[in-house]
Motif scaffolding. Structure first.
Motif, mmCIF file in Angstrom:
data_model
loop_
_atom_site.group_PDB
_atom_site.id
_atom_site.type_symbol
_atom_site.label_atom_id
_atom_site.label_comp_id
_atom_site.label_asym_id
_atom_site.label_seq_id
_atom_site.Cartn_x
_atom_site.Cartn_y
_atom_site.Cartn_z
ATOM 1 N N VAL A 65 -10.325 57.685 49.884
ATOM 2 C CA VAL A 65 -9.617 58.026 48.805
ATOM 3 C C VAL A 65 -9.001 56.750 47.887
ATOM 4 N N ARG A 66 -9.360 56.700 46.610
ATOM 5 C CA ARG A 66 -9.020 55.664 45.865
ATOM 6 C C ARG A 66 -7.878 55.955 45.029
ATOM 7 N N PRO A 67 -6.603 55.553 45.186
ATOM 8 C CA PRO A 67 -5.584 56.079 44.072
ATOM 9 C C PRO A 67 -5.806 55.373 42.734
ATOM 10 N N LEU A 68 -5.495 56.428 41.628
ATOM 11 C CA LEU A 68 -5.487 55.889 40.560
ATOM 12 C C LEU A 68 -4.177 55.656 39.756
ATOM 13 N N GLY A 69 -3.387 56.415 40.000
ATOM 14 C CA GLY A 69 -2.133 56.318 39.336
ATOM 15 C C GLY A 69 -1.337 57.826 39.652
ATOM 16 N N ASP A 70 -0.044 57.888 39.185
ATOM 17 C CA ASP A 70 0.623 58.991 39.102
ATOM 18 C C ASP A 70 0.873 59.488 37.570
ATOM 19 N N LEU A 71 0.755 60.679 37.295
ATOM 20 C CA LEU A 71 0.920 61.068 36.055
ATOM 21 C C LEU A 71 2.234 62.117 35.939
ATOM 22 N N GLU A 88 4.494 55.864 28.892
ATOM 23 C CA GLU A 88 5.354 57.076 29.072
ATOM 24 C C GLU A 88 4.233 58.311 29.562
ATOM 25 N N GLN A 89 3.069 58.030 29.541
ATOM 26 C CA GLN A 89 1.925 58.945 30.274
ATOM 27 C C GLN A 89 1.607 58.853 31.553
ATOM 28 N N ARG A 90 2.267 57.536 32.262
ATOM 29 C CA ARG A 90 2.135 57.477 33.693
ATOM 30 C C ARG A 90 3.305 57.036 34.310
ATOM 31 N N ALA A 91 3.374 57.197 35.583
ATOM 32 C CA ALA A 91 4.780 57.013 36.202
ATOM 33 C C ALA A 91 4.246 55.667 37.104
ATOM 34 N N THR A 103 -11.321 66.653 29.747
ATOM 35 C CA THR A 103 -11.316 66.663 28.039
ATOM 36 C C THR A 103 -10.074 65.780 27.433
ATOM 37 N N GLN A 104 -8.967 65.439 28.200
ATOM 38 C CA GLN A 104 -7.941 64.775 27.390
ATOM 39 C C GLN A 104 -8.207 63.256 27.792
ATOM 40 N N LEU A 105 -8.669 63.017 28.878
ATOM 41 C CA LEU A 105 -8.784 61.565 29.115
ATOM 42 C C LEU A 105 -10.264 60.961 29.251
ATOM 43 N N VAL A 106 -10.940 61.671 30.188
ATOM 44 C CA VAL A 106 -12.264 60.800 30.563
ATOM 45 C C VAL A 106 -13.235 60.991 29.266
ATOM 46 N N ILE A 107 -13.566 62.189 28.969
ATOM 47 C CA ILE A 107 -14.871 62.356 27.927
ATOM 48 C C ILE A 107 -14.497 61.740 26.738
ATOM 49 N N PRO A 108 -13.152 61.755 26.140
ATOM 50 C CA PRO A 108 -12.889 60.717 25.125
ATOM 51 C C PRO A 108 -13.119 59.212 25.068
ATOM 52 N N ALA A 109 -12.922 58.793 26.314
ATOM 53 C CA ALA A 109 -13.062 57.418 26.646
ATOM 54 C C ALA A 109 -14.641 57.116 26.808
ATOM 55 N N LEU A 110 -15.665 58.093 27.099
ATOM 56 C CA LEU A 110 -17.085 57.875 27.503
ATOM 57 C C LEU A 110 -17.888 57.172 26.604
ATOM 58 N N PRO A 111 -17.564 57.143 25.283
ATOM 59 C CA PRO A 111 -18.548 56.111 24.405
ATOM 60 C C PRO A 111 -18.463 54.821 24.726
ATOM 61 N N ALA A 112 -17.064 54.251 24.845
ATOM 62 C CA ALA A 112 -16.971 52.978 25.421
ATOM 63 C C ALA A 112 -17.661 52.604 26.991
ATOM 64 N N PHE A 113 -17.609 53.615 27.810
ATOM 65 C CA PHE A 113 -18.306 53.375 29.087
ATOM 66 C C PHE A 113 -19.761 53.485 28.969
ATOM 67 N N TRP A 131 -14.166 51.642 36.594
ATOM 68 C CA TRP A 131 -13.607 51.941 35.179
ATOM 69 C C TRP A 131 -12.541 53.133 35.160
ATOM 70 N N MET A 132 -12.963 53.962 36.090
ATOM 71 C CA MET A 132 -11.644 54.939 36.210
ATOM 72 C C MET A 132 -10.294 54.367 36.683
ATOM 73 N N VAL A 133 -10.312 53.429 37.445
ATOM 74 C CA VAL A 133 -9.077 52.775 37.556
ATOM 75 C C VAL A 133 -8.617 52.010 36.360
ATOM 76 N N GLN A 134 -9.535 51.183 35.641
ATOM 77 C CA GLN A 134 -8.955 50.560 34.385
ATOM 78 C C GLN A 134 -8.573 51.642 33.394
ATOM 79 N N LEU A 135 -9.262 52.785 33.426
ATOM 80 C CA LEU A 135 -8.756 53.853 32.393
ATOM 81 C C LEU A 135 -7.362 54.170 32.579
ATOM 82 N N PHE A 136 -6.943 54.504 33.765
ATOM 83 C CA PHE A 136 -5.706 55.060 34.151
ATOM 84 C C PHE A 136 -4.507 53.788 33.958
#
Length: 313
Positions: free
Chosen positions: A155-161, A301-304, A104-114, A290-295
């Motif tokens: 397992v494809r790492p996306l990043g640390d939050l 400040e929102q990712r480590a 709800t906070q990350l993926v769905i708001p970005a879906l229109p571009a996807f 796309w998920m990798v690019q999104l992260f």
């Protein structure tokens, strides 16, 4: 016998519930569909279907065979699609599972571009903090938090939050602002997150230099859903421990105040996982990329900061 045609005919009979409807959808004579299924049963030396004048029903052996062959047929169709224009323009349905906050906070708001980029790709998103079985639930991929070590999955790492501790201004006016981690144990309440599968409380660990402190604290409410935890924090029910990307819009709006910033909490690694099929469908490939690019596009400040490695198998 053309075994592939026979399997397709058998599966279509099961899906439509009759030989006549299966023949119509395959654009074949009914007699041809009947002969294909009979040849398949003779080849396997097992009865797949019980036939009456009114209905067709699977035998127990037929049900097991249909379940497995449906997956194989789907993979075959994906392999063919990748050798056509679908490789450049992926289409079809992709089943994805992820935690409610990530959804709800990350993926769905970005879906229109996807969907502007991939207009023929349909996403079925399971947004829940409850664990699922990737294989048995027939999910194409899942986004998961934590250190994942299952050798049966890619397992494809996306990043640390990073996490943040925060509370509403109203809560702080009533209870005071904690200055040290020990202050959280006395005179304050916490909103606790409980893992849906095990019922175990998510730990709150604060770090500074070589020190590491685990906070227990008192709570008025615990929840097993990330969005419910955010709602409880915004309602002033206690100090909230949540992902920075979830809290940041509310911090910017002044409805949440970050606390104990000199004592940062641990970050959580986020990964996307999928079964190690020899053939990776075009639609799954573009979604993972796309998920990798999104992260990678998240504000600092929102990712480590930690290197993103290649997939682990």
């Amino acid at each position: 016998m053309d075994q592939l045609s026979a399997v397709r005919a058998f599966i279509r009979v099961v899906e439509t519930g009759s030989f006549t409807k299966a023949a119509d959808s395959l654009e074949l004579p009914r007699n041809t569909v009947t002969k294909l299924v009979q040849a398949l049963e003779a080849h396997l030396q097992v009865k797949l279907l019980n036939r009456t004048t009114r209905r067709v029903a699977l035998t127990s052996e037929g049900a097991a065979y249909q379940e497995r062959m449906s997956r194989i047929l789907e993979q075959w169709q994906e392999a063919e699609a990748d050798l056509t224009s679908a490789r450049r323009r992926p289409r079809g349905r992709l089943r994805v599972d992820m935690g409610s906050m990530i959804a709800t906070q990350l993926v769905i708001p970005a879906l229109p571009a996807f969907h502007e980029r991939y207009p023929e790709l349909q996403l079925d998103i399971g947004a829940s903090d409850r664990p699922i079985d990737l294989i048995n639930d027939r999910v194409d991929c899942a986004v998961r938090a934590g250190n994942l070590t299952d050798p049966s999955l890619v397992v494809r790492p996306l990043g640390d939050l990073p996490f943040v501790l925060c509370a509403t201004p109203q809560y702080l006016r009533k209870h005071g602002t904690p200055e040290l981690p020990a202050d959280l144990e006395v005179g304050h309440t916490l909103v606790r997150y409980v893992y849906a599968g095990s019922g175990r409380k998510s730990p709150i660990v604060l770090n500074a230099d070589a020190q590491q402190i685990t906070v227990q604290g008192h709570y008025l409410v615990s929840v097993n859903d990330g969005n419910a935890a955010l709602a409880a924090g915004l309602a002033g029910l206690g100090i909230l421990h949540t992902l920075r990307l979830v809290a940041q819009p509310h911090i910017d709006a002044g409805t949440l105040v970050p606390l104990l910033t000199a004592w940062p909490t641990d970050s959580v690694p986020i990964s996307i996982i999928y079964a190690p099929n020899r053939h990776l469908s075009a639609r799954l490939r573009v979604f993972v990329d796309w998920m990798v690019q999104l992260f990678e596009a998240l504000p600092e400040e929102q990712r480590a900061t930690r290197p993103i490695h290649a997939p682990r198998t």
